[in-house]
Motif scaffolding. Structure first.
Motif, PDB file in Angstrom:
ATOM      1  N   LYS A   1       0.821  -1.209   0.000  1.00 19.26           N
ATOM      2  CA  LYS A   1       0.000   0.000   0.000  1.00 19.26           C
ATOM      3  C   LYS A   1       0.859   1.264   0.000  1.00 19.26           C
ATOM      4  O   LYS A   1       0.440   2.295  -0.516  1.00 19.26           O
ATOM      5  N   GLN A   2       2.044   1.162   0.586  1.00 15.13           N
ATOM      6  CA  GLN A   2       2.859   2.358   0.768  1.00 15.13           C
ATOM      7  C   GLN A   2       4.047   2.477  -0.195  1.00 15.13           C
ATOM      8  O   GLN A   2       4.653   3.540  -0.279  1.00 15.13           O
ATOM      9  N   HIS A   3       4.427   1.422  -0.879  1.00 15.80           N
ATOM     10  CA  HIS A   3       5.588   1.565  -1.765  1.00 15.80           C
ATOM     11  C   HIS A   3       5.417   0.747  -3.035  1.00 15.80           C
ATOM     12  O   HIS A   3       4.613  -0.185  -3.101  1.00 15.80           O
ATOM     13  N   GLY A   4       6.172   1.149  -4.041  1.00 16.22           N
ATOM     14  CA  GLY A   4       6.103   0.484  -5.332  1.00 16.22           C
ATOM     15  C   GLY A   4       7.128   1.088  -6.272  1.00 16.22           C
ATOM     16  O   GLY A   4       8.091   1.737  -5.848  1.00 16.22           O
ATOM     17  N   TYR A   5       6.927   0.902  -7.567  1.00 13.51           N
ATOM     18  CA  TYR A   5       7.842   1.456  -8.557  1.00 13.51           C
ATOM     19  C   TYR A   5       7.042   2.127  -9.660  1.00 13.51           C
ATOM     20  O   TYR A   5       5.826   1.965  -9.763  1.00 13.51           O
ATOM     21  N   TRP A   6       7.717   2.907 -10.474  1.00 13.11           N
ATOM     22  CA  TRP A   6       7.031   3.713 -11.478  1.00 13.11           C
ATOM     23  C   TRP A   6       7.962   3.924 -12.677  1.00 13.11           C
ATOM     24  O   TRP A   6       9.172   3.699 -12.597  1.00 13.11           O
ATOM     25  N   ALA A   7       7.366   4.367 -13.780  1.00  6.72           N
ATOM     26  CA  ALA A   7       8.140   4.681 -14.982  1.00  6.72           C
ATOM     27  C   ALA A   7       7.471   5.828 -15.720  1.00  6.72           C
ATOM     28  O   ALA A   7       6.258   5.825 -15.925  1.00  6.72           O
ATOM     29  N   ALA A   8       8.270   6.805 -16.095  1.00  2.00           N
ATOM     30  CA  ALA A   8       7.819   7.909 -16.936  1.00  2.00           C
ATOM     31  C   ALA A   8       8.498   7.774 -18.287  1.00  2.00           C
ATOM     32  O   ALA A   8       9.707   7.515 -18.359  1.00  2.00           O
ATOM     33  N   ALA A   9       7.744   7.937 -19.364  1.00  2.00           N
ATOM     34  CA  ALA A   9       8.311   7.710 -20.693  1.00  2.00           C
ATOM     35  C   ALA A   9       7.728   8.688 -21.695  1.00  2.00           C
ATOM     36  O   ALA A   9       6.571   9.109 -21.566  1.00  2.00           O
ATOM     37  N   TRP A  10       8.538   9.030 -22.706  1.00  2.00           N
ATOM     38  CA  TRP A  10       8.045   9.870 -23.798  1.00  2.00           C
ATOM     39  C   TRP A  10       8.947   9.703 -25.016  1.00  2.00           C
ATOM     40  O   TRP A  10      10.088   9.263 -24.918  1.00  2.00           O
ATOM     41  N   HIS A  11       8.393  10.046 -26.169  1.00  2.00           N
ATOM     42  CA  HIS A  11       9.134   9.971 -27.427  1.00  2.00           C
ATOM     43  C   HIS A  11      10.210  11.036 -27.443  1.00  2.00           C
ATOM     44  O   HIS A  11       9.975  12.199 -27.097  1.00  2.00           O
ATOM     45  N   CYS A  12      11.435  10.645 -27.851  1.00  2.00           N
ATOM     46  CA  CYS A  12      12.515  11.624 -27.950  1.00  2.00           C
ATOM     47  C   CYS A  12      13.659  11.049 -28.774  1.00  2.00           C
ATOM     48  O   CYS A  12      13.731   9.834 -29.003  1.00  2.00           O
ATOM     49  N   GLU A  13      14.540  11.914 -29.210  1.00  2.00           N
ATOM     50  CA  GLU A  13      15.774  11.492 -29.841  1.00  2.00           C
ATOM     51  C   GLU A  13      16.764  11.073 -28.759  1.00  2.00           C
ATOM     52  O   GLU A  13      16.762  11.627 -27.658  1.00  2.00           O
ATOM     53  N   MET A  14      17.593  10.098 -29.061  1.00  2.00           N
ATOM     54  CA  MET A  14      18.594   9.661 -28.096  1.00  2.00           C
ATOM     55  C   MET A  14      19.721  10.682 -28.039  1.00  2.00           C
ATOM     56  O   MET A  14      20.324  11.011 -29.059  1.00  2.00           O
ATOM     57  N   ASP A  15      19.982  11.206 -26.841  1.00  2.00           N
ATOM     58  CA  ASP A  15      20.994  12.249 -26.670  1.00  2.00           C
ATOM     59  C   ASP A  15      21.773  11.962 -25.393  1.00  2.00           C
ATOM     60  O   ASP A  15      21.331  12.281 -24.287  1.00  2.00           O
ATOM     61  N   ASP A  16      22.953  11.372 -25.555  1.00  2.00           N
ATOM     62  CA  ASP A  16      23.795  11.050 -24.398  1.00  2.00           C
ATOM     63  C   ASP A  16      24.552  12.260 -23.867  1.00  2.00           C
ATOM     64  O   ASP A  16      25.190  12.173 -22.813  1.00  2.00           O
ATOM     65  N   SER A  17      24.508  13.361 -24.593  1.00  2.00           N
ATOM     66  CA  SER A  17      25.275  14.529 -24.166  1.00  2.00           C
ATOM     67  C   SER A  17      24.588  15.287 -23.031  1.00  2.00           C
ATOM     68  O   SER A  17      25.241  16.037 -22.304  1.00  2.00           O
ATOM     69  N   ARG A  18      23.292  15.095 -22.861  1.00  2.00           N
ATOM     70  CA  ARG A  18      22.567  15.800 -21.806  1.00  2.00           C
ATOM     71  C   ARG A  18      22.831  15.170 -20.444  1.00  2.00           C
ATOM     72  O   ARG A  18      23.021  13.958 -20.328  1.00  2.00           O
ATOM     73  N   THR A  19      22.798  15.987 -19.413  1.00  2.00           N
ATOM     74  CA  THR A  19      23.001  15.484 -18.058  1.00  2.00           C
ATOM     75  C   THR A  19      21.759  14.738 -17.578  1.00  2.00           C
ATOM     76  O   THR A  19      20.636  14.979 -18.064  1.00  2.00           O
ATOM     77  N   LEU A  20      21.956  13.846 -16.635  1.00  2.00           N
ATOM     78  CA  LEU A  20      20.804  13.146 -16.044  1.00  2.00           C
ATOM     79  C   LEU A  20      19.844  14.137 -15.407  1.00  2.00           C
ATOM     80  O   LEU A  20      18.621  13.999 -15.517  1.00  2.00           O
ATOM     81  N   THR A  21      20.390  15.156 -14.746  1.00  2.00           N
ATOM     82  CA  THR A  21      19.537  16.147 -14.080  1.00  2.00           C
ATOM     83  C   THR A  21      18.611  16.829 -15.074  1.00  2.00           C
ATOM     84  O   THR A  21      17.434  17.084 -14.779  1.00  2.00           O
ATOM     85  N   SER A  22      19.110  17.116 -16.276  1.00  2.00           N
ATOM     86  CA  SER A  22      18.260  17.786 -17.259  1.00  2.00           C
ATOM     87  C   SER A  22      17.108  16.886 -17.698  1.00  2.00           C
ATOM     88  O   SER A  22      15.988  17.369 -17.932  1.00  2.00           O
ATOM     89  N   TRP A  23      17.355  15.579 -17.806  1.00  2.00           N
ATOM     90  CA  TRP A  23      16.281  14.655 -18.166  1.00  2.00           C
ATOM     91  C   TRP A  23      15.257  14.567 -17.032  1.00  2.00           C
ATOM     92  O   TRP A  23      14.047  14.538 -17.284  1.00  2.00           O
ATOM     93  N   PHE A  24      15.730  14.527 -15.803  1.00  2.00           N
ATOM     94  CA  PHE A  24      14.802  14.456 -14.673  1.00  2.00           C
ATOM     95  C   PHE A  24      13.974  15.734 -14.566  1.00  2.00           C
ATOM     96  O   PHE A  24      12.778  15.690 -14.269  1.00  2.00           O
ATOM     97  N   ASP A  25      14.603  16.873 -14.838  1.00  2.00           N
ATOM     98  CA  ASP A  25      13.864  18.141 -14.833  1.00  2.00           C
ATOM     99  C   ASP A  25      12.795  18.149 -15.924  1.00  2.00           C
ATOM    100  O   ASP A  25      11.666  18.631 -15.706  1.00  2.00           O
ATOM    101  N   GLU A  26      13.147  17.624 -17.100  1.00  2.00           N
ATOM    102  CA  GLU A  26      12.165  17.558 -18.183  1.00  2.00           C
ATOM    103  C   GLU A  26      10.985  16.670 -17.796  1.00  2.00           C
ATOM    104  O   GLU A  26       9.823  16.988 -18.106  1.00  2.00           O
ATOM    105  N   MET A  27      11.265  15.569 -17.129  1.00  2.00           N
ATOM    106  CA  MET A  27      10.187  14.686 -16.675  1.00  2.00           C
ATOM    107  C   MET A  27       9.211  15.450 -15.777  1.00  2.00           C
ATOM    108  O   MET A  27       7.983  15.372 -15.965  1.00  2.00           O
TER     109      MET A  27
END
Length: 375
Positions: free
Chosen positions: A207-233
């Motif tokens: 009831k109190q814990h689990g897992y999740w996934a957020a997804a969207w269409h995008c071009e693959m870009d390894d140059s971006r920081t993880l923080t920028s992807w999380f901010d976009e989410m």
């Protein structure tokens, strides 16, 4: 198969650990080569559908899985405004299959498998990265070498195909994580929110814990920081329903993973000589199939059953491929079809759950699985 006395398994993930347990039950000496320093907890969680819990029962671990996981009753689908668009009765499927569906954190599943294997005396060599050029030596040292070393950088697959069969990017990103809060969020119900090329899934374990996934269409870009992807989410889903906002306000930052989602084309063969690939190394489906872990577990069970047959190794490995290829290809195709509908469809209508009846899903999931085969 009496000639298999020593088996090497590359990769101590779901498929590798499960196969090692089955092999030890048959008296086969097993050595696992794992690149990490310990059993990996990478990944948030998995849904073990009835075909997977069938295999966990054959492993003797179903009680541990049920104790550590949660049993969903329904899957509800919503649009971004929170209006329910579809539902699937998981309880009815379970009753027809005579096996449960269990949501479980991946780290807990790996621990259950790892603890069981430890008691059986297999050798796990951590911090051992196997490269394609190492495979020849392993094939000389062991009666059977099994590559269960994942979808992205499988040395065993590279050895079989000389690096010609590479995973293909399917045009969307997945950010996954764990959540925990002091209130019930989606009790016994998987929630799927989908619209306009974006998706957010919430899978409760308790009831109190689990897992999740957020997804969207995008071009693959390894140059971006993880923080920028999380901010976009956070920006993309900031106006979606309240359950999503609760997850985004209560996730464990250390659990976040960003994945550019790849899969494999169905391969024309999985073995050469005494080398074979299984699990994601052989037939990685998209997460939209819901069958990655389940098909990996099925591989382990089927291969272990065939090793009991009084046939040559080549005949056994060919039989394994012919037994598994149609079902794993179906999982791959379903994953791509669902992903196409979610992330690439030009229709303004919200995507729906797969239009298979419960009985059709039962037949698909339980195809080729019979406890009589284990006797």
């Amino acid at each position: 198969m009496k000639t298999i006395k020593n088996m090497a398994i590359i990769g101590a993930g779901v498929a590798g650990l499960a196969l090692a347990i089955f092999a030890r039950k048959q008296g086969i000496h097993v050595t696992l080569f794992e690149r990490s320093k310990c059993l990996s907890s990478i990944g948030a969680g998995v849904t073990l559908w009835p075909n997977a819990t069938f295999v966990m029962k054959q492993l003797g671990l179903i009680d541990e899985v049920i104790h550590s996981g949660g049993q969903p009753c329904f899957m509800h689908q919503f649009n971004r405004q929170g209006r329910q668009t579809n539902t699937f009765d998981i309880g009815a499927l379970n009753a027809m299959c005579e096996h449960p569906t269990v949501n479980i954190l991946r780290r807990d599943l790996i621990k259950i498998l790892g603890d069981a294997l430890e008691m059986m005396g297999a050798t796990i060599l951590f911090n051992h990265t196997i490269k394609a050029e190492d495979i020849t030596q392993l094939k000389q040292q062991f009666d059977l070498v099994v590559g269960s070393d994942g979808r992205m950088h499988s040395a065993a697959r590279a050895s079989l195909y000389k690096d010609t069969m590479q995973p293909q990017y399917q045009g969307f990103i997945n950010i996954i994580g764990l959540y925990q809060m002091n209130q019930s969020l989606c009790d016994h119900t998987i929630h799927e929110y989908r619209e306009n090329g974006e998706r957010f899934g919430i899978v409760p374990v308790t009831k109190q814990h689990g897992y999740w996934a957020a997804a969207w269409h995008c071009e693959m870009d390894d140059s971006r920081t993880l923080t920028s992807w999380f901010d976009e989410m956070h920006q993309r889903f900031r106006h979606w329903p309240s359950k999503i906002q609760k997850v985004l306000n209560n996730y464990d930052p250390n659990s976040l993973k960003r994945l550019f989602v790849h899969d494999l084309e169905p391969l024309p063969y999985w073995h050469n000589g005494n080398l074979i690939i299984i699990g994601d190394a052989a037939h990685a489906p998209l997460p939209t199939s819901g069958q990655g872990a389940s098909q990996a577990l099925e591989d382990a069970w089927h291969l272990s059953q065939l090793l009991n047959h009084n046939q040559s190794l080549d005949a056994v490995l060919k039989k394994f491929y012919s037994t598994r290829i149609d079902k794993t290809t179906q999982a791959q195709l379903i994953g791509r079809q669902v992903a196409q509908q979610i992330f690439h469809s030009t229709s303004s209508a919200p995507p729906t759950l797969p239009s298979l009846s419960t009985d059709q899903i039962r037949k698909l999931y339980m195809q080729g699985l019979s406890e009589r085969a284990t006797s």
